[in-house]
Design a protein around this motif. Sequence first.
Motif, PDB file in Angstrom:
ATOM      1  N   LEU A   9      -1.371  -7.052  11.545  1.00 38.85           N
ATOM      2  CA  LEU A   9      -1.246  -6.208  10.362  1.00 38.85           C
ATOM      3  C   LEU A   9      -2.538  -6.228   9.536  1.00 38.85           C
ATOM      4  CD1 LEU A   9       0.858  -4.377   9.038  1.00 38.85           C
ATOM      5  CD2 LEU A   9       1.636  -6.334   7.731  1.00 38.85           C
ATOM      6  N   LEU A  10      -3.110  -7.394   9.351  1.00 38.06           N
ATOM      7  CA  LEU A  10      -4.360  -7.501   8.590  1.00 38.06           C
ATOM      8  C   LEU A  10      -5.525  -6.831   9.308  1.00 38.06           C
ATOM      9  CD1 LEU A  10      -4.081 -11.133   7.195  1.00 38.06           C
ATOM     10  CD2 LEU A  10      -3.864  -8.986   5.925  1.00 38.06           C
ATOM     11  N   SER A  11      -5.597  -6.994  10.604  1.00 40.36           N
ATOM     12  CA  SER A  11      -6.641  -6.343  11.389  1.00 40.36           C
ATOM     13  C   SER A  11      -6.534  -4.822  11.275  1.00 40.36           C
ATOM     14  CB  SER A  11      -6.521  -6.768  12.853  1.00 40.36           C
ATOM     15  OG  SER A  11      -7.457  -6.095  13.634  1.00 40.36           O
ATOM     16  N   TYR A  12      -5.321  -4.332  11.323  1.00 46.54           N
ATOM     17  CA  TYR A  12      -5.078  -2.893  11.169  1.00 46.54           C
ATOM     18  C   TYR A  12      -5.543  -2.428   9.789  1.00 46.54           C
ATOM     19  CZ  TYR A  12      -2.380   1.485  11.038  1.00 46.54           C
ATOM     20  OH  TYR A  12      -1.988   2.788  10.931  1.00 46.54           O
ATOM     21  N   CYS A  17      -7.862   1.197   9.538  1.00 48.23           N
ATOM     22  CA  CYS A  17      -7.430   2.140   8.504  1.00 48.23           C
ATOM     23  C   CYS A  17      -8.585   2.774   7.747  1.00 48.23           C
ATOM     24  CB  CYS A  17      -6.465   1.451   7.539  1.00 48.23           C
ATOM     25  SG  CYS A  17      -4.885   1.136   8.308  1.00 48.23           S
ATOM     26  N   GLU A  18      -9.802   2.528   8.196  1.00 48.56           N
ATOM     27  CA  GLU A  18     -10.942   3.186   7.570  1.00 48.56           C
ATOM     28  C   GLU A  18     -11.002   4.662   7.953  1.00 48.56           C
ATOM     29  OE1 GLU A  18     -14.433   0.989   8.549  1.00 48.56           O
ATOM     30  OE2 GLU A  18     -13.832  -0.742   7.368  1.00 48.56           O
ATOM     31  N   GLU A  19     -10.330   5.005   9.020  1.00 47.22           N
ATOM     32  CA  GLU A  19     -10.292   6.397   9.467  1.00 47.22           C
ATOM     33  C   GLU A  19      -9.333   7.197   8.594  1.00 47.22           C
ATOM     34  OE1 GLU A  19     -12.241   7.497  11.919  1.00 47.22           O
ATOM     35  OE2 GLU A  19     -13.033   5.477  12.150  1.00 47.22           O
ATOM     36  N   THR A  20      -9.540   8.497   8.534  1.00 45.65           N
ATOM     37  CA  THR A  20      -8.660   9.373   7.767  1.00 45.65           C
ATOM     38  C   THR A  20      -7.278   9.445   8.400  1.00 45.65           C
ATOM     39  OG1 THR A  20     -10.583  10.681   7.143  1.00 45.65           O
ATOM     40  CG2 THR A  20      -8.440  11.686   6.790  1.00 45.65           C
ATOM     41  N   GLU A  25       1.680   6.337  16.920  1.00 45.24           N
ATOM     42  CA  GLU A  25       2.177   5.179  17.678  1.00 45.24           C
ATOM     43  C   GLU A  25       1.723   3.870  17.029  1.00 45.24           C
ATOM     44  OE1 GLU A  25       2.175   6.176  22.290  1.00 45.24           O
ATOM     45  OE2 GLU A  25       0.385   6.920  21.265  1.00 45.24           O
ATOM     46  N   LYS A  26       0.463   3.823  16.622  1.00 49.53           N
ATOM     47  CA  LYS A  26      -0.105   2.622  16.005  1.00 49.53           C
ATOM     48  C   LYS A  26       0.568   2.350  14.657  1.00 49.53           C
ATOM     49  CE  LYS A  26      -3.809   0.740  17.222  1.00 49.53           C
ATOM     50  NZ  LYS A  26      -4.063  -0.380  18.114  1.00 49.53           N
ATOM     51  N   GLU A  27       0.810   3.396  13.894  1.00 49.88           N
ATOM     52  CA  GLU A  27       1.463   3.243  12.590  1.00 49.88           C
ATOM     53  C   GLU A  27       2.878   2.697  12.770  1.00 49.88           C
ATOM     54  OE1 GLU A  27       1.490   3.947   8.285  1.00 49.88           O
ATOM     55  OE2 GLU A  27      -0.086   3.686   9.770  1.00 49.88           O
ATOM     56  N   PRO A  63      -3.109   6.603   7.474  1.00 49.82           N
ATOM     57  CA  PRO A  63      -2.681   5.199   7.550  1.00 49.82           C
ATOM     58  C   PRO A  63      -1.758   4.805   6.397  1.00 49.82           C
ATOM     59  CG  PRO A  63      -5.078   5.378   7.667  1.00 49.82           C
ATOM     60  CD  PRO A  63      -4.552   6.734   7.374  1.00 49.82           C
ATOM     61  N   PHE A  64      -0.805   3.979   6.708  1.00 50.59           N
ATOM     62  CA  PHE A  64       0.124   3.382   5.740  1.00 50.59           C
ATOM     63  C   PHE A  64       0.968   4.389   4.964  1.00 50.59           C
ATOM     64  CE2 PHE A  64      -2.719  -0.279   6.308  1.00 50.59           C
ATOM     65  CZ  PHE A  64      -1.743  -1.204   6.673  1.00 50.59           C
TER      66      PHE A  64
END
Length: 104
Positions: A9-12, A17-20, A25-27, A63-64
């Motif tokens: 979770l922290l790595s993500y 999550c720097e990408e727009t 699937e990843k989310e 993301p998120f």
Amino acid sequence: EMLLKLSDLLSYMLYECEETFVPLEKEIERMEDYILLEKMRIKYNFETNITVRGELKGKIIAPFILLPFIENSFKISVLYKQKATDAGMIYKHLVIFHDGFALR
């Protein structure tokens, strides 16, 4: 297991999550990781059921976007538990359409 899920979770959060947009699937994977972390943290009996209907491949999302709904579901479930023996329930249904999605 808890450390591995937290690490994922922290790595993500820090790197992916720097990408727009990120793959849906990843989310969903991170949402499931969060659910497992909460179930480990909270000692109450929680029943969770997350269903996904539709094609995930090639779908992207900011993301998120989904995680706050799950986080609030846990907060509300804990808040309204009357006794430690009460069971918490969280049910979410994610439907993926051609041009969007719905979370119920």
